[in-house]
Write an enzyme that holds these catalytic residues in place. Sequence first.
Site, short mmCIF file in Angstrom:
data_model
loop_
_atom_site.label_atom_id
_atom_site.label_comp_id
_atom_site.label_asym_id
_atom_site.label_seq_id
_atom_site.Cartn_x
_atom_site.Cartn_y
_atom_site.Cartn_z
N LYS A 76 0.87 -1.18 0.00
CA LYS A 76 0.00 0.00 0.00
C LYS A 76 0.90 1.22 0.00
O LYS A 76 1.40 1.64 1.03
CB LYS A 76 -0.87 -0.02 1.26
N GLY B 117 1.48 4.74 13.21
CA GLY B 117 2.11 3.49 13.67
C GLY B 117 1.36 2.87 14.84
O GLY B 117 1.15 1.66 14.91
N GLU C 62 8.67 1.46 11.70
CA GLU C 62 9.78 2.41 11.61
C GLU C 62 9.13 3.79 11.57
O GLU C 62 8.45 4.13 10.60
CB GLU C 62 10.61 2.11 10.36
N CYS D 255 13.58 9.85 7.60
CA CYS D 255 13.39 9.32 8.96
C CYS D 255 14.66 9.48 9.77
O CYS D 255 14.62 9.76 10.96
CB CYS D 255 12.94 7.87 8.91
N GLU E 220 9.68 15.65 15.90
CA GLU E 220 10.09 15.48 14.51
C GLU E 220 9.42 16.57 13.66
O GLU E 220 8.20 16.70 13.68
CB GLU E 220 9.68 14.11 14.00
O1 TXE Z 1 2.25 9.86 7.73
P1 TXE Z 1 1.36 8.58 7.91
P2 TXE Z 1 1.96 11.26 6.98
C1 TXE Z 1 6.09 11.42 9.84
C2 TXE Z 1 6.59 12.84 9.63
C3 TXE Z 1 5.43 13.49 8.93
C4 TXE Z 1 4.25 12.82 9.59
C5 TXE Z 1 2.96 12.83 8.81
O2 TXE Z 1 6.81 13.44 10.88
O3 TXE Z 1 5.39 14.88 9.16
O4 TXE Z 1 4.68 11.48 9.76
O5 TXE Z 1 3.11 12.17 7.55
C6 TXE Z 1 -0.71 5.21 5.61
N1 TXE Z 1 -3.85 2.66 8.77
N2 TXE Z 1 6.58 10.49 8.83
O6 TXE Z 1 0.63 11.78 7.38
O7 TXE Z 1 -0.05 8.91 8.19
C7 TXE Z 1 -0.59 6.33 4.60
O8 TXE Z 1 -1.57 6.20 3.60
C8 TXE Z 1 -2.94 2.20 7.93
C9 TXE Z 1 7.80 9.80 9.14
O9 TXE Z 1 2.15 11.05 5.52
O10 TXE Z 1 2.06 7.74 8.91
C10 TXE Z 1 0.83 6.14 4.12
O11 TXE Z 1 0.88 5.08 3.18
N3 TXE Z 1 -2.18 3.00 7.15
C11 TXE Z 1 8.10 8.73 8.19
C12 TXE Z 1 1.57 5.72 5.40
O12 TXE Z 1 0.56 5.23 6.27
C13 TXE Z 1 -2.38 4.31 7.23
C14 TXE Z 1 7.65 8.80 6.82
C15 TXE Z 1 2.31 6.85 6.12
O13 TXE Z 1 1.40 7.86 6.47
C16 TXE Z 1 -3.33 4.86 8.12
C17 TXE Z 1 6.41 9.55 6.64
C18 TXE Z 1 -4.08 3.97 8.91
N4 TXE Z 1 -4.99 4.39 9.79
C19 TXE Z 1 5.95 10.38 7.63
N5 TXE Z 1 -3.27 6.22 8.01
C20 TXE Z 1 9.38 7.97 8.39
N6 TXE Z 1 9.48 7.14 9.41
O14 TXE Z 1 10.28 8.07 7.58
C21 TXE Z 1 -2.31 6.51 7.10
N7 TXE Z 1 -1.77 5.36 6.61
#
Ligand code: TXE
Length: 478
Positions: free
Chosen positions: A177, A235, A252, A286, A380
Amino acid sequence: MSDIGFETRHCLIGDGWRPAEGGTLPLGNPSDGTCLAEIAAGGPAEVDAAVAAARAAAEGEWGRSTAAERGRLLARLGRLVEARAEELARLEALDVGKPLSQARADALALARYLEFYGGAADKVMGETIPFERGYTVWTLREPYGVTAHIVPWNYPMQIIGRSVGAALAMGNACVLKPAEEACLTALAFARLAQEAGLPAGALNVVPGTGRDAGAALAGHPGVDHISFTGSVTTGEAVQIAAAHNVRPVTLELGGKSPQVVFADADLDRALPFLVRAGIQNAGQTCSAAARILVERAVLDEVTGRMSAAYRALRLGPALSDPDVGPLISARQKALVEGHLARGGDVLAEARAEGLPEGGHYVPPRLLGGVPPDHALAQEEIFGPVQVILPFDGEDEAVRIANGTEYGLVAGVWTRDGGRQLRMARALRAGQVFLNNYGAGGGVELPFGGIGKSGHGREKGFEALYGFSTLKTVAAWHG
Ligand code: TXE
């Protein structure tokens, strides 16, 4: 859109590319705010179908494949990715807003993951266990079956390489996904996997929002293991959804990683690493080094040199291959600007001139003047922002470095060998880099965090254990 030949509006389910029942979603171009493409708005119906297709593959031809066959297939896929690296890089640059040369490095990293996991597939072994007379006991490493891979938008190709690559090597069938903000290379990758001969259902791709496709996948009872990279909040939601089915998760979740610069450091070597680790992918990394801890004796020198580097940074659209591109979305830009409104002294800022209207640009900013417990030094930000924090001596450096809820990566710069070893032990992080930062990406190096940075390890050989389950067999033969 691409010679690789995929339809952006489709999901891949089994061997068929098909639209989603929920229609499409617009995919934005971060560099100028225009619409790049329409993508499938996958949801529960597509997730159900993808999990069923993956189950059929796990119990069919793919499940019966030998480790050597999977290794050869991944190696072939790696070569296809390498041959198409330029095209994949262009797609990633357009989609993520990532400077072209950084996107190129990501495409080659994806190829390298496939080469690595292709080579490792037939080298994962069990053990025989000395036991009571009359028994022979051994262990088998087996695939989970169906693995879910929920991927963010910041490094799609690298994260697909490290998680899908390792999961396929172990014989799992994957449901991927990608993020709704960036999913073109996930689709291109799946097309290349078909070309490499991956059997139907071994890799399925369901683009869509987190709320619709992500949540359906995380809570699906037909999924045996979930690998998630993203925010702490999501997460937690993924872990809770998995808990309802008692499924293992690898999380992660980013960090607030420090680089610690002691007064005896080789500053000429350190400087490019300090800056690059803050502005790479516009800070949406990250393992970004968001905190630069500097021993007071060299504070002025490090601040001065970093400030000069910041002022020289070139900001621009991804395909012009600038030092720093736009952020992924207007939402991410607003998030970062919200953090910046919390204060701090602006030590230096890059110039923002001649940028396309509508792009999500935030000029890189170097901050000082905040204590280590300030929100700017704790949370972050996920934008091109670094905070300088002064310290006196090793104990205080460790206290500040370890003083957040995260623990993903840490860097240490010192010529003192004893101090290097003490710091490597004392720092609370999944990876510690001594006199470097990131080791060039580190396909071979286990990666993951502690605390709110998550749990489980991807990358390196270790990931193969993460994507497999251990069976013990005890045979009594008298
Ligand atoms: O993250 P999300 P977002 C952090 C970073 C950023 C913040 C928001 O601080 O500002 O997160 O980013 C899917 N069940 N990182 O909103 O929501 C979503 O569709 C299952 C750190 O983009 O965590 C996408 O595919 N999945 C980071 C993925 O989760 C769900 C990288 C990440 O989105 C979901 C990105 C749900 N309920 C953001 N809701 C790193 N560790 O590198 C969303 N998703």
